[in-house]
Design a protein around this motif. Structure first.
Motif, PDB file in Angstrom:
ATOM      1  N   GLY A 205       0.795  -1.221   0.000  1.00 50.74           N
ATOM      2  CA  GLY A 205       0.000   0.000   0.000  1.00 50.74           C
ATOM      3  C   GLY A 205       0.829   1.273   0.000  1.00 50.74           C
ATOM      4  O   GLY A 205       0.269   2.384  -0.096  1.00 50.74           O
ATOM      5  N   TYR A 206       2.148   1.143   0.095  1.00 57.88           N
ATOM      6  CA  TYR A 206       3.035   2.308   0.075  1.00 57.88           C
ATOM      7  C   TYR A 206       3.588   2.511  -1.338  1.00 57.88           C
ATOM      8  O   TYR A 206       3.795   1.560  -2.088  1.00 57.88           O
ATOM      9  N   THR A 207       3.839   3.773  -1.668  1.00 59.12           N
ATOM     10  CA  THR A 207       4.469   4.122  -2.934  1.00 59.12           C
ATOM     11  C   THR A 207       5.837   4.716  -2.652  1.00 59.12           C
ATOM     12  O   THR A 207       5.971   5.657  -1.871  1.00 59.12           O
ATOM     13  N   VAL A 208       6.846   4.140  -3.281  1.00 61.32           N
ATOM     14  CA  VAL A 208       8.214   4.618  -3.133  1.00 61.32           C
ATOM     15  C   VAL A 208       8.630   5.289  -4.432  1.00 61.32           C
ATOM     16  O   VAL A 208       8.504   4.701  -5.507  1.00 61.32           O
ATOM     17  N   THR A 209       9.101   6.527  -4.335  1.00 65.88           N
ATOM     18  CA  THR A 209       9.529   7.285  -5.508  1.00 65.88           C
ATOM     19  C   THR A 209      11.004   7.636  -5.398  1.00 65.88           C
ATOM     20  O   THR A 209      11.451   8.112  -4.348  1.00 65.88           O
ATOM     21  N   VAL A 210      11.750   7.377  -6.460  1.00 63.05           N
ATOM     22  CA  VAL A 210      13.188   7.650  -6.474  1.00 63.05           C
ATOM     23  C   VAL A 210      13.476   8.809  -7.410  1.00 63.05           C
ATOM     24  O   VAL A 210      13.028   8.822  -8.561  1.00 63.05           O
ATOM     25  N   GLU A 211      14.233   9.785  -6.929  1.00 73.00           N
ATOM     26  CA  GLU A 211      14.624  10.936  -7.735  1.00 73.00           C
ATOM     27  C   GLU A 211      16.139  11.022  -7.794  1.00 73.00           C
ATOM     28  O   GLU A 211      16.812  10.909  -6.763  1.00 73.00           O
ATOM     29  N   GLY A 212      16.662  11.220  -8.986  1.00 72.72           N
ATOM     30  CA  GLY A 212      18.103  11.304  -9.182  1.00 72.72           C
ATOM     31  C   GLY A 212      18.511  10.530 -10.409  1.00 72.72           C
ATOM     32  O   GLY A 212      17.862   9.548 -10.785  1.00 72.72           O
ATOM     33  N   GLU A 213      19.580  10.975 -11.041  1.00 75.76           N
ATOM     34  CA  GLU A 213      20.085  10.316 -12.247  1.00 75.76           C
ATOM     35  C   GLU A 213      21.575  10.034 -12.085  1.00 75.76           C
ATOM     36  O   GLU A 213      22.414  10.749 -12.630  1.00 75.76           O
ATOM     37  N   PRO A 214      21.910   8.991 -11.329  1.00 82.65           N
ATOM     38  CA  PRO A 214      23.332   8.693 -11.084  1.00 82.65           C
ATOM     39  C   PRO A 214      24.067   8.286 -12.353  1.00 82.65           C
ATOM     40  O   PRO A 214      23.492   7.662 -13.251  1.00 82.65           O
ATOM     41  N   MET A 215      25.334   8.653 -12.399  1.00 83.64           N
ATOM     42  CA  MET A 215      26.212   8.282 -13.500  1.00 83.64           C
ATOM     43  C   MET A 215      27.257   7.317 -12.968  1.00 83.64           C
ATOM     44  O   MET A 215      27.723   7.439 -11.835  1.00 83.64           O
ATOM     45  N   ALA A 216      27.636   6.339 -13.794  1.00 80.25           N
ATOM     46  CA  ALA A 216      28.594   5.312 -13.370  1.00 80.25           C
ATOM     47  C   ALA A 216      29.902   5.930 -12.912  1.00 80.25           C
ATOM     48  O   ALA A 216      30.466   6.805 -13.577  1.00 80.25           O
ATOM     49  N   GLY A 217      30.379   5.474 -11.741  1.00 78.93           N
ATOM     50  CA  GLY A 217      31.655   5.912 -11.232  1.00 78.93           C
ATOM     51  C   GLY A 217      31.680   7.299 -10.643  1.00 78.93           C
ATOM     52  O   GLY A 217      32.756   7.802 -10.287  1.00 78.93           O
ATOM     53  N   MET A 218      30.532   7.935 -10.509  1.00 75.73           N
ATOM     54  CA  MET A 218      30.477   9.295  -9.974  1.00 75.73           C
ATOM     55  C   MET A 218      29.576   9.354  -8.746  1.00 75.73           C
ATOM     56  O   MET A 218      28.541   8.697  -8.696  1.00 75.73           O
ATOM     57  N   ALA A 219      29.999  10.127  -7.743  1.00 72.34           N
ATOM     58  CA  ALA A 219      29.167  10.336  -6.560  1.00 72.34           C
ATOM     59  C   ALA A 219      27.955  11.164  -6.953  1.00 72.34           C
ATOM     60  O   ALA A 219      28.071  12.141  -7.699  1.00 72.34           O
ATOM     61  N   HIS A 220      26.791  10.754  -6.470  1.00 72.40           N
ATOM     62  CA  HIS A 220      25.567  11.436  -6.860  1.00 72.40           C
ATOM     63  C   HIS A 220      24.524  11.261  -5.766  1.00 72.40           C
ATOM     64  O   HIS A 220      24.354  10.166  -5.232  1.00 72.40           O
ATOM     65  N   PRO A 221      23.801  12.328  -5.424  1.00 76.23           N
ATOM     66  CA  PRO A 221      22.733  12.185  -4.421  1.00 76.23           C
ATOM     67  C   PRO A 221      21.506  11.516  -5.018  1.00 76.23           C
ATOM     68  O   PRO A 221      21.205  11.674  -6.205  1.00 76.23           O
ATOM     69  N   LEU A 222      20.815  10.751  -4.199  1.00 75.95           N
ATOM     70  CA  LEU A 222      19.581  10.087  -4.602  1.00 75.95           C
ATOM     71  C   LEU A 222      18.560  10.324  -3.488  1.00 75.95           C
ATOM     72  O   LEU A 222      18.876  10.147  -2.312  1.00 75.95           O
ATOM     73  N   THR A 223      17.359  10.729  -3.851  1.00 73.75           N
ATOM     74  CA  THR A 223      16.308  10.986  -2.867  1.00 73.75           C
ATOM     75  C   THR A 223      15.171   9.992  -3.049  1.00 73.75           C
ATOM     76  O   THR A 223      14.697   9.780  -4.166  1.00 73.75           O
ATOM     77  N   VAL A 224      14.757   9.364  -1.955  1.00 77.36           N
ATOM     78  CA  VAL A 224      13.640   8.422  -1.961  1.00 77.36           C
ATOM     79  C   VAL A 224      12.517   9.024  -1.124  1.00 77.36           C
ATOM     80  O   VAL A 224      12.743   9.482  -0.006  1.00 77.36           O
ATOM     81  N   VAL A 226       8.579   8.347   0.412  1.00 69.49           N
ATOM     82  CA  VAL A 226       7.589   7.316   0.724  1.00 69.49           C
ATOM     83  C   VAL A 226       6.240   7.982   0.957  1.00 69.49           C
ATOM     84  O   VAL A 226       6.134   8.947   1.728  1.00 69.49           O
ATOM     85  N   SER A 227       5.210   7.487   0.284  1.00 69.82           N
ATOM     86  CA  SER A 227       3.857   8.016   0.435  1.00 69.82           C
ATOM     87  C   SER A 227       2.857   6.870   0.516  1.00 69.82           C
ATOM     88  O   SER A 227       3.169   5.726   0.196  1.00 69.82           O
ATOM     89  N   LYS A 228       1.644   7.190   0.954  1.00 73.77           N
ATOM     90  CA  LYS A 228       0.566   6.208   1.040  1.00 73.77           C
ATOM     91  C   LYS A 228      -0.752   6.910   0.781  1.00 73.77           C
ATOM     92  O   LYS A 228      -1.043   7.937   1.397  1.00 73.77           O
ATOM     93  N   ASP A 229      -1.518   6.376  -0.159  1.00 68.46           N
ATOM     94  CA  ASP A 229      -2.792   6.982  -0.561  1.00 68.46           C
ATOM     95  C   ASP A 229      -2.609   8.434  -0.970  1.00 68.46           C
ATOM     96  O   ASP A 229      -3.455   9.291  -0.697  1.00 68.46           O
ATOM     97  N   GLY A 230      -1.469   8.717  -1.607  1.00 67.22           N
ATOM     98  CA  GLY A 230      -1.207  10.061  -2.100  1.00 67.22           C
ATOM     99  C   GLY A 230      -0.731  11.041  -1.053  1.00 67.22           C
ATOM    100  O   GLY A 230      -0.506  12.219  -1.345  1.00 67.22           O
ATOM    101  N   LYS A 231      -0.515  10.570   0.192  1.00 65.11           N
ATOM    102  CA  LYS A 231      -0.081  11.457   1.268  1.00 65.11           C
ATOM    103  C   LYS A 231       1.318  11.070   1.749  1.00 65.11           C
ATOM    104  O   LYS A 231       1.665   9.886   1.786  1.00 65.11           O
ATOM    105  N   PRO A 232       2.118  12.060   2.132  1.00 65.40           N
ATOM    106  CA  PRO A 232       3.472  11.769   2.621  1.00 65.40           C
ATOM    107  C   PRO A 232       3.444  10.905   3.877  1.00 65.40           C
ATOM    108  O   PRO A 232       2.606  11.104   4.757  1.00 65.40           O
ATOM    109  N   VAL A 233       4.360   9.946   3.951  1.00 63.07           N
ATOM    110  CA  VAL A 233       4.477   9.086   5.126  1.00 63.07           C
ATOM    111  C   VAL A 233       5.509   9.684   6.070  1.00 63.07           C
ATOM    112  O   VAL A 233       6.657   9.901   5.695  1.00 63.07           O
ATOM    113  N   THR A 234       5.092   9.958   7.299  1.00 67.40           N
ATOM    114  CA  THR A 234       5.992  10.580   8.267  1.00 67.40           C
ATOM    115  C   THR A 234       6.153   9.733   9.530  1.00 67.40           C
ATOM    116  O   THR A 234       6.633  10.231  10.544  1.00 67.40           O
TER     117      THR A 234
END
Length: 308
Positions: A205-224, A226-234
């Motif tokens: 019932g949870y939705t996980v969304t990943v944001e970020g476009e990592p490149m091979a061999g390079m440090a890169h931030p990634l943000t995940v 988590v929401s449920k029924d369209g609302k943020p999970v806190t």
């Protein structure tokens, strides 16, 4: 172009370059991290969860899991004189199985002292060659220094068993290692195609969304997120000294990568946004497994990430 215009353009270019260098240095300064959890039979797109221990993890201070950085892709059973050994070359299909192994040091003796890493002395992962059946366990070590990982049901095929640890003595003290061996699970293998790359996954019932476009061999931030029924999970609960645990495996060779959390645990509830330090060494498709806990239950979401 006038002299003043050329100076302005050059000054802006230098400012942009300086900002990029500062970001790279900040990301490079990040370092590694990893309760017992297994997702029995988890296949591509499966929506599985498992009850987890209610005990809270003590804080290790600073950014969780950022004090170490394991090197290598985990595809060897030996590194810097440390070796993963096991007499279990095959396991039975369709039922629980115990995988026994030892870690020996450069002196040829079994390693007995292991440091805590994200509240555990040993993290163990099992993944089939088609990147299905993910299990994340925390084995027990007997008085004879032999570790036992109690695996859930395994489907026939070739599996890779990863041991992630940090010696607390010897030449490798304080250094993170990821070693692995392959195991054959008897029977006819029915391979599952890897799902196409996606930015979202559903689990329990949870939705996980990943944001970020990592490149091979390079440090890169990634943000995940988590929401449920369209609302943020806190109400994410602390799990292994952070609010989520993220592991990745490379399509084709099952190379291992632990994506290190940078979101600090500040209380009993977290979310919805979780930050990770990402440094995936090889381009191609990676299968990501995100584990997070709510209401005392551990959830595992899986999705495919394309790395350029």
């Amino acid at each position: 172009m006038s002299t003043s215009s050329r100076f302005t353009v050059r000054r802006r270019a230098l400012a942009v370059a300086g900002a990029a260098t500062a970001l790279a240095l900040t990301l490079a300064a990040c370092g590694s991290s990893s309760d017992s959890s297994s997702m029995p039979g988890m296949d591509h797109g499966a929506k599985s969860s498992a009850a987890s221990s209610p005990s809270a993890s003590p804080s290790m201070g600073g950014m969780p899991g950022m004090d170490h950085m394991a090197v290598g892709n985990g595809l060897s059973d030996t590194r810097d004189g440390y070796r993963l050994t096991s007499s279990d070359g095959s396991l039975p299909p369709g039922k629980q199985a115990a995988y026994r192994f030892t870690i020996t040091g450069p002196d040829g003796k079994q390693v007995a002292a292991f440091a805590l890493d994200q509240t555990k002395r040993m993290h163990f992962y099992a993944i089939r060659s088609d990147l299905t059946g993910f299990q994340h366990l925390h084995p027990t070590m007997a008085a004879d220094d032999i570790w036992t990982a109690d695996l859930a049901s395994l489907a026939p095929g070739t599996w890779r068993m990863f041991a992630s640890f940090t010696p607390d003595a010897g030449t490798g003290k304080g250094k993170d290692f990821v070693l692995s061996r392959t195991v054959t699970v008897r029977g006819t293998e029915d391979k599952t195609p890897l799902p196409a790359p996606a930015t979202t996954a559903e689990v329990d019932g949870y939705t996980v969304t990943v944001e970020g476009e990592p490149m091979a061999g390079m440090a890169h931030p990634l943000t995940v997120t988590v929401s449920k029924d369209g609302k943020p999970v806190t109400d994410l609960q602390p799990y292994l000294d952070t609010y989520a645990h993220l592991t990745a495996f490379h399509e084709g060779d099952s190379a291992f990568a632990h994506l290190h959390p940078t979101t600090k645990v500040t209380g009993s509830n977290g979310g919805p946004d979780l930050a990770f330090h990402t440094e995936l060494p090889t381009s191609g498709n990676w299968r990501l497994f995100l584990q997070f806990k709510t209401g005392g239950t551990l959830h595992t979401a899986a999705l495919t990430l394309r790395v350029g």
